[in-house]
Design a protein around this motif. Structure first.
Motif, PDB file in Angstrom:
ATOM      1  N   LEU A  30       0.839  -1.211   0.000  1.00 24.47           N
ATOM      2  CA  LEU A  30       0.000   0.000   0.000  1.00 24.47           C
ATOM      3  C   LEU A  30       0.869   1.255   0.000  1.00 24.47           C
ATOM      4  CD1 LEU A  30      -2.751  -0.948   2.626  1.00 24.47           C
ATOM      5  CD2 LEU A  30      -3.064  -0.675   0.152  1.00 24.47           C
ATOM      6  N   PRO A  31       0.367   2.347  -0.616  1.00 29.96           N
ATOM      7  CA  PRO A  31       1.093   3.616  -0.536  1.00 29.96           C
ATOM      8  C   PRO A  31       1.242   4.038   0.929  1.00 29.96           C
ATOM      9  CG  PRO A  31      -0.664   3.740  -2.174  1.00 29.96           C
ATOM     10  CD  PRO A  31      -0.832   2.434  -1.450  1.00 29.96           C
ATOM     11  N   ASP A  32       2.288   4.805   1.213  1.00 31.82           N
ATOM     12  CA  ASP A  32       2.609   5.189   2.595  1.00 31.82           C
ATOM     13  C   ASP A  32       1.442   5.814   3.341  1.00 31.82           C
ATOM     14  OD1 ASP A  32       5.143   4.195   2.333  1.00 31.82           O
ATOM     15  OD2 ASP A  32       6.076   6.143   1.956  1.00 31.82           O
ATOM     16  N   ASP A  33       0.710   6.733   2.691  1.00 30.65           N
ATOM     17  CA  ASP A  33      -0.382   7.409   3.398  1.00 30.65           C
ATOM     18  C   ASP A  33      -1.502   6.440   3.767  1.00 30.65           C
ATOM     19  OD1 ASP A  33      -0.950   7.226   0.624  1.00 30.65           O
ATOM     20  OD2 ASP A  33      -2.369   8.892   0.717  1.00 30.65           O
ATOM     21  N   VAL A  34      -1.777   5.489   2.902  1.00 31.34           N
ATOM     22  CA  VAL A  34      -2.824   4.492   3.188  1.00 31.34           C
ATOM     23  C   VAL A  34      -2.346   3.573   4.312  1.00 31.34           C
ATOM     24  CG1 VAL A  34      -4.218   2.616   2.225  1.00 31.34           C
ATOM     25  CG2 VAL A  34      -3.628   4.582   0.785  1.00 31.34           C
ATOM     26  N   LYS A  35      -1.099   3.173   4.241  1.00 31.42           N
ATOM     27  CA  LYS A  35      -0.530   2.287   5.264  1.00 31.42           C
ATOM     28  C   LYS A  35      -0.515   2.984   6.631  1.00 31.42           C
ATOM     29  CE  LYS A  35       2.161  -1.583   5.749  1.00 31.42           C
ATOM     30  NZ  LYS A  35       2.939  -1.348   6.878  1.00 31.42           N
ATOM     31  N   GLN A  36      -0.190   4.273   6.649  1.00 28.22           N
ATOM     32  CA  GLN A  36      -0.182   5.019   7.909  1.00 28.22           C
ATOM     33  C   GLN A  36      -1.593   5.090   8.501  1.00 28.22           C
ATOM     34  OE1 GLN A  36       1.673   8.756   6.970  1.00 28.22           O
ATOM     35  NE2 GLN A  36       3.730   7.890   6.983  1.00 28.22           N
ATOM     36  N   GLN A  85     -11.515   7.592  -2.160  1.00 34.48           N
ATOM     37  CA  GLN A  85     -11.430   9.055  -2.129  1.00 34.48           C
ATOM     38  C   GLN A  85     -10.161   9.557  -2.799  1.00 34.48           C
ATOM     39  OE1 GLN A  85     -11.637  10.005   2.027  1.00 34.48           O
ATOM     40  NE2 GLN A  85     -13.836   9.552   2.193  1.00 34.48           N
ATOM     41  N   GLN A  86      -9.090   8.818  -2.682  1.00 35.07           N
ATOM     42  CA  GLN A  86      -7.823   9.237  -3.279  1.00 35.07           C
ATOM     43  C   GLN A  86      -7.739   8.894  -4.761  1.00 35.07           C
ATOM     44  OE1 GLN A  86      -5.568  11.104  -1.514  1.00 35.07           O
ATOM     45  NE2 GLN A  86      -7.229  11.028  -0.038  1.00 35.07           N
ATOM     46  N   GLY A  87      -8.755   8.200  -5.261  1.00 33.32           N
ATOM     47  CA  GLY A  87      -8.770   7.817  -6.673  1.00 33.32           C
ATOM     48  C   GLY A  87      -7.743   6.747  -7.017  1.00 33.32           C
ATOM     49  N   LEU A  88      -7.397   5.950  -6.027  1.00 31.62           N
ATOM     50  CA  LEU A  88      -6.416   4.885  -6.241  1.00 31.62           C
ATOM     51  C   LEU A  88      -7.105   3.661  -6.851  1.00 31.62           C
ATOM     52  CD1 LEU A  88      -4.552   5.254  -2.835  1.00 31.62           C
ATOM     53  CD2 LEU A  88      -3.723   5.961  -5.087  1.00 31.62           C
ATOM     54  N   PRO A  89      -6.362   2.795  -7.505  1.00 30.81           N
ATOM     55  CA  PRO A  89      -6.953   1.612  -8.149  1.00 30.81           C
ATOM     56  C   PRO A  89      -7.668   0.701  -7.149  1.00 30.81           C
ATOM     57  CG  PRO A  89      -4.625   1.849  -8.751  1.00 30.81           C
ATOM     58  CD  PRO A  89      -4.919   2.883  -7.724  1.00 30.81           C
ATOM     59  N   GLU A  90      -8.752   0.094  -7.608  1.00 32.01           N
ATOM     60  CA  GLU A  90      -9.548  -0.824  -6.774  1.00 32.01           C
ATOM     61  C   GLU A  90      -8.726  -2.003  -6.263  1.00 32.01           C
ATOM     62  OE1 GLU A  90     -13.058  -1.150  -5.885  1.00 32.01           O
ATOM     63  OE2 GLU A  90     -13.005   1.005  -6.269  1.00 32.01           O
ATOM     64  N   ASP A  91      -7.771  -2.451  -7.074  1.00 31.58           N
ATOM     65  CA  ASP A  91      -7.008  -3.638  -6.676  1.00 31.58           C
ATOM     66  C   ASP A  91      -6.073  -3.374  -5.490  1.00 31.58           C
ATOM     67  OD1 ASP A  91      -5.206  -2.089  -8.116  1.00 31.58           O
ATOM     68  OD2 ASP A  91      -4.251  -3.813  -9.091  1.00 31.58           O
ATOM     69  N   LEU A  92      -5.968  -2.127  -5.028  1.00 29.08           N
ATOM     70  CA  LEU A  92      -5.196  -1.822  -3.824  1.00 29.08           C
ATOM     71  C   LEU A  92      -5.977  -2.134  -2.548  1.00 29.08           C
ATOM     72  CD1 LEU A  92      -3.329   1.549  -4.465  1.00 29.08           C
ATOM     73  CD2 LEU A  92      -2.367  -0.741  -4.319  1.00 29.08           C
ATOM     74  N   LYS A  93      -7.295  -2.248  -2.682  1.00 28.87           N
ATOM     75  CA  LYS A  93      -8.108  -2.486  -1.494  1.00 28.87           C
ATOM     76  C   LYS A  93      -7.780  -3.841  -0.881  1.00 28.87           C
ATOM     77  CE  LYS A  93     -12.090   0.307  -2.818  1.00 28.87           C
ATOM     78  NZ  LYS A  93     -13.536   0.290  -3.092  1.00 28.87           N
ATOM     79  N   PRO A  94      -7.429  -3.835   0.413  1.00 31.28           N
ATOM     80  CA  PRO A  94      -7.119  -5.116   1.067  1.00 31.28           C
ATOM     81  C   PRO A  94      -8.389  -5.928   1.312  1.00 31.28           C
ATOM     82  CG  PRO A  94      -6.842  -3.285   2.604  1.00 31.28           C
ATOM     83  CD  PRO A  94      -7.213  -2.695   1.288  1.00 31.28           C
ATOM     84  N   SER A  95      -8.229  -7.234   1.367  1.00 31.87           N
ATOM     85  CA  SER A  95      -9.357  -8.111   1.662  1.00 31.87           C
ATOM     86  C   SER A  95      -9.481  -8.260   3.185  1.00 31.87           C
ATOM     87  CB  SER A  95      -9.118  -9.488   1.032  1.00 31.87           C
ATOM     88  OG  SER A  95      -8.001 -10.114   1.643  1.00 31.87           O
ATOM     89  N   ARG A  96     -10.612  -8.808   3.611  1.00 35.30           N
ATOM     90  CA  ARG A  96     -10.830  -9.038   5.034  1.00 35.30           C
ATOM     91  C   ARG A  96      -9.794 -10.016   5.585  1.00 35.30           C
ATOM     92  NH1 ARG A  96     -16.520 -11.131   6.459  1.00 35.30           N
ATOM     93  NH2 ARG A  96     -16.996  -9.161   5.465  1.00 35.30           N
ATOM     94  N   SER A  97      -9.530 -11.093   4.842  1.00 34.28           N
ATOM     95  CA  SER A  97      -8.548 -12.079   5.319  1.00 34.28           C
ATOM     96  C   SER A  97      -7.134 -11.489   5.314  1.00 34.28           C
ATOM     97  CB  SER A  97      -8.603 -13.354   4.479  1.00 34.28           C
ATOM     98  OG  SER A  97      -8.299 -13.076   3.128  1.00 34.28           O
ATOM     99  N   GLY A  98      -6.821 -10.671   4.317  1.00 28.70           N
ATOM    100  CA  GLY A  98      -5.511 -10.018   4.271  1.00 28.70           C
ATOM    101  C   GLY A  98      -5.324  -9.083   5.449  1.00 28.70           C
ATOM    102  N   LEU A  99      -6.362  -8.312   5.780  1.00 26.06           N
ATOM    103  CA  LEU A  99      -6.301  -7.410   6.927  1.00 26.06           C
ATOM    104  C   LEU A  99      -6.167  -8.211   8.223  1.00 26.06           C
ATOM    105  CD1 LEU A  99      -6.465  -4.593   8.191  1.00 26.06           C
ATOM    106  CD2 LEU A  99      -8.947  -4.872   8.250  1.00 26.06           C
TER     107      LEU A  99
END
Length: 193
Positions: A19-25, A51-65
């Protein structure tokens, strides 16, 4: 030795790690806060990604989280345990000679090295040659550090004994003791029989 091609995910970073730094933070802050459920954290992170207009595939899954959260909690627990033990040991050792602290650090290092080797053995069924090489090098360095620490501790004790003997000799002479008594005191302090 286990073939690394058998498990294509080994060594590959997780989606959350990428994930990009801001999302990870944001994610890390929400997890540290502890006030939100994992579902609420996931929802907030995914909304932020939108909101940041980032690609959908960046969204983490429930199991990944869940895997990431569990990993972070395990690391956090280890850090808290180490901090707690360190505080207790520092309180216990207090003004004791640095040699005791060095011995403690070396023992912790040996223990961690052993645990790492056991974990590697349990995960793969075998310890690979690189792990053995690294473990042997780490053990050699720990032993070298132990020898240096022991030598330094002996030098410090000798210097202290020499200084104490000089002070005792001066005090004994001022007190009017005989040369034989002064010599006896010095021998006792210096450990000379």
């Amino acid at each position: 030795m286990t073939d690394k091609t058998d498990n294509p995910t080994r060594g590959r970073r997780s989606k959350i790690d990428l994930l990009p730094d801001d999302v990870k933070q944001l994610l890390d802050g929400l997890l540290r806060d502890g006030k939100n459920s994992q579902q609420e954290v996931l929802q907030a992170v995914n909304e932020y990604i939108e909101q940041q207009g980032l690609p959908e595939d960046l969204k983490p899954s429930r199991s990944g989280l869940n895997r990431y959260s569990s990993r972070m909690e395990a690391i956090g627990k280890d850090l808290r345990d180490v901090r707690e033990v360190s505080q207790a040991l520092v309180a216990q050792l207090g003004d004791k000679p640095t040699g005791e602290v060095s011995k403690l650090i070396l023992e912790i290092g040996r223990t961690q090295l052993f645990k790492a080797m056991m974990n590697a053995n349990e995960k793969d069924g075998e310890v690979d040659i690189g792990m053995i090489k690294d473990a042997m090098l780490a053990a050699q360095r720990l032993e070298s550090a132990a020898m240096s620490s022991h030598k330094r501790e002996k030098e410090i004790r000798k210097a202290f004994a020499d200084e104490a003997a000089k002070v005792a000799e001066t005090v004994a002479k001022k007190a009017g003791m005989t040369a034989e008594t002064v010599s006896s005191i010095k021998k006792e302090i210096l450990g000379i029989v």
